[in-house]
Design a protein around this motif. Structure first.
Motif, PDB file in Angstrom:
ATOM      1  N   UNK A  58       0.813  -1.216   0.000  1.00 52.43           N
ATOM      2  CA  UNK A  58       0.000   0.000   0.000  1.00 52.43           C
ATOM      3  C   UNK A  58       0.848   1.269   0.000  1.00 52.43           C
ATOM      4  N   UNK A  59       2.128   1.172   0.381  1.00 55.38           N
ATOM      5  CA  UNK A  59       2.992   2.346   0.308  1.00 55.38           C
ATOM      6  C   UNK A  59       3.174   2.777  -1.144  1.00 55.38           C
ATOM      7  N   UNK A 117      -4.761   6.884  -9.774  1.00 53.01           N
ATOM      8  CA  UNK A 117      -5.329   5.539  -9.883  1.00 53.01           C
ATOM      9  C   UNK A 117      -6.091   5.115  -8.626  1.00 53.01           C
ATOM     10  N   UNK A 118      -5.548   5.321  -7.402  1.00 48.81           N
ATOM     11  CA  UNK A 118      -6.319   4.946  -6.210  1.00 48.81           C
ATOM     12  C   UNK A 118      -7.667   5.650  -6.116  1.00 48.81           C
ATOM     13  N   UNK A 119      -7.733   6.887  -6.595  1.00 48.58           N
ATOM     14  CA  UNK A 119      -9.011   7.604  -6.575  1.00 48.58           C
ATOM     15  C   UNK A 119     -10.021   6.896  -7.465  1.00 48.58           C
ATOM     16  N   UNK A 120      -9.588   6.507  -8.669  1.00 48.22           N
ATOM     17  CA  UNK A 120     -10.488   5.837  -9.602  1.00 48.22           C
ATOM     18  C   UNK A 120     -10.971   4.496  -9.050  1.00 48.22           C
ATOM     19  N   UNK A 121     -10.108   3.816  -8.326  1.00 53.83           N
ATOM     20  CA  UNK A 121     -10.478   2.503  -7.784  1.00 53.83           C
ATOM     21  C   UNK A 121     -11.354   2.591  -6.544  1.00 53.83           C
ATOM     22  N   UNK A 122     -11.082   3.565  -5.667  1.00 54.05           N
ATOM     23  CA  UNK A 122     -11.622   3.513  -4.309  1.00 54.05           C
ATOM     24  C   UNK A 122     -12.653   4.581  -3.975  1.00 54.05           C
ATOM     25  N   UNK A 123     -12.815   5.607  -4.805  1.00 56.71           N
ATOM     26  CA  UNK A 123     -13.814   6.632  -4.493  1.00 56.71           C
ATOM     27  C   UNK A 123     -15.190   5.987  -4.374  1.00 56.71           C
ATOM     28  N   UNK A 124     -15.834   6.188  -3.238  1.00 55.20           N
ATOM     29  CA  UNK A 124     -17.129   5.563  -2.977  1.00 55.20           C
ATOM     30  C   UNK A 124     -17.036   4.125  -2.533  1.00 55.20           C
ATOM     31  N   UNK A 125     -15.806   3.572  -2.499  1.00 58.71           N
ATOM     32  CA  UNK A 125     -15.628   2.160  -2.127  1.00 58.71           C
ATOM     33  C   UNK A 125     -14.480   1.991  -1.122  1.00 58.71           C
ATOM     34  N   UNK A 126     -14.193   3.027  -0.354  1.00 56.55           N
ATOM     35  CA  UNK A 126     -13.023   2.957   0.515  1.00 56.55           C
ATOM     36  C   UNK A 126     -13.190   1.954   1.652  1.00 56.55           C
ATOM     37  N   UNK A 144     -10.474  -0.172   4.094  1.00 56.83           N
ATOM     38  CA  UNK A 144     -10.619  -0.223   5.553  1.00 56.83           C
ATOM     39  C   UNK A 144     -10.662  -1.675   6.019  1.00 56.83           C
ATOM     40  N   UNK A 145     -11.513  -2.469   5.422  1.00 53.10           N
ATOM     41  CA  UNK A 145     -11.664  -3.866   5.840  1.00 53.10           C
ATOM     42  C   UNK A 145     -10.404  -4.672   5.564  1.00 53.10           C
ATOM     43  N   UNK A 146      -9.721  -4.373   4.453  1.00 54.70           N
ATOM     44  CA  UNK A 146      -8.487  -5.102   4.161  1.00 54.70           C
ATOM     45  C   UNK A 146      -7.438  -4.829   5.229  1.00 54.70           C
ATOM     46  N   UNK A 147      -7.227  -3.557   5.563  1.00 54.19           N
ATOM     47  CA  UNK A 147      -6.177  -3.211   6.512  1.00 54.19           C
ATOM     48  C   UNK A 147      -6.464  -3.767   7.894  1.00 54.19           C
ATOM     49  N   UNK A 201      -8.127  -9.594  16.842  1.00 58.44           N
ATOM     50  CA  UNK A 201      -9.540  -9.783  17.154  1.00 58.44           C
ATOM     51  C   UNK A 201     -10.352  -8.801  16.321  1.00 58.44           C
ATOM     52  N   UNK A 202     -10.991  -9.246  15.236  1.00 56.93           N
ATOM     53  CA  UNK A 202     -11.740  -8.330  14.363  1.00 56.93           C
ATOM     54  C   UNK A 202     -12.836  -7.557  15.085  1.00 56.93           C
ATOM     55  N   UNK A 203     -13.306  -8.084  16.219  1.00 55.14           N
ATOM     56  CA  UNK A 203     -14.380  -7.411  16.951  1.00 55.14           C
ATOM     57  C   UNK A 203     -13.908  -6.117  17.602  1.00 55.14           C
ATOM     58  N   UNK A 204     -12.592  -5.904  17.678  1.00 56.93           N
ATOM     59  CA  UNK A 204     -12.069  -4.692  18.312  1.00 56.93           C
ATOM     60  C   UNK A 204     -12.412  -3.440  17.524  1.00 56.93           C
TER      61      UNK A 204
END
Length: 300
Positions: free
Chosen positions: A167-168, A176-185, A189-192, A199-202
């Protein structure tokens, strides 16, 4: 919709701040930008600086306990959350000057400061460039970027343990990240969090929605990319810094604890490093009590 829009769904910054108790969401015009911050409590000032892909809300679990002892000020960096999204100034030295200007605007000539991720680099730069204004510094799981970042592999060998910080490079690519992720960020979030939570519940679905709203717009994505696109300047700035003279706390898990234990004594004169168990990158959200205890012990 952004988390700052103010819709009465519980996810606006004023609503989120109020949900923590005696905290208020505010803005200040400083150093040419409009910074959003959430403040509460009384005592010596403790400025909390979040990392990517989060906002001030990263510190929600520790702010009420810390506010019993300190004047807690959790800040959205320039380009983050409720703060303005300027065209530039995303090098960590300039963002540290933002924090310095905000503290002075709030009447604080000397602060305690803690940061995580990108925020850790900004906090380090604050101590390096404004030692007279820094009482103590805490770095969470990240040190200031240096030339070692140039050694990260695009194609790691199969025996090299993760994470591989793709991701760096991704965030350095223009547009390019804008075209891919705008409205889908929310995908990012879920990937990171999926990569670095034990513990995903955190970090709940509601928390993730707060972060996704903060980063979902093209303007917000371009701004957060600016933090990464400034890395070459940050590395050059770091090379010009001497050893820090303020007391430094490093908080980290496992391999990052080992790394901090090795490099921080080379970067500062007065260092202590504390290992936090049962977590990975997002230790504030997974182990909030350990963070509170370490902060109270260190900041006094």
């Amino acid at each position: 919709m952004s988390a700052t829009d103010g819709a009465a769904d519980g996810l606006s910054d004023p609503e989120l701040a109020a949900s923590l108790g005696d905290f208020e969401s505010r803005h200040a015009e400083v150093n040419g930008v409009r910074l959003h911050y959430v403040a509460g409590g009384a005592g010596e000032p403790l400025v909390l600086v979040p990392g990517w892909p989060e906002t001030w809300w990263e510190y929600r679990k520790v702010m009420p306990a810390l506010a019993e002892r300190y004047r807690v000020i959790a800040v959205d960096l320039r380009g983050m959350g409720g703060s303005s999204k300027p065209a530039g100034g995303f090098d960590k030295k300039t963002m540290a000057a933002d924090i310095r200007a905000l503290a002075r605007r709030l009447g604080h000539e000397r602060i305690n400061i803690a940061g995580h991720g990108i925020g850790s680099m900004v906090a380090f730069a604050h101590a390096a460039n404004h030692p007279e204004a820094t009482r103590r510094l805490a770095l969470l799981n990240t040190t200031h970027i240096d030339e070692s970042y140039y050694d990260f592999r695009i194609m790691p060998p199969p025996d090299e343990p993760p994470p591989h910080r793709w991701w760096l490079a991704f965030n350095i690519v223009p547009d390019f990240p804008v075209k891919l992720l705008a409205g889908r960020y929310r995908l990012m979030i879920d990937y990171m969090f999926g990569l670095s939570l034990t513990d995903p519940r955190a970090v709940t679905d509601r928390d993730r929605e707060v972060y996704a709203r903060a980063y979902d717009s093209p303007e917000a994505i371009r701004a957060c990319q600016g933090w990464f696109q400034a890395y070459q300047k940050d590395i050059a700035d770091f090379a010009s810094y001497g050893r820090l003279t303020v007391p430094v706390l490093g908080l980290a898990y496992g391999p990052f604890y080992e790394y901090m234990s090795k490099v921080l004594p080379q970067q500062a004169e007065d260092v202590r490093v504390v290992e936090v168990a049962n977590t990975r990158n997002y230790l504030v959200e997974e182990q909030p009590q350990a963070v509170v205890d370490a902060f109270v012990d260190f900041f006094g």
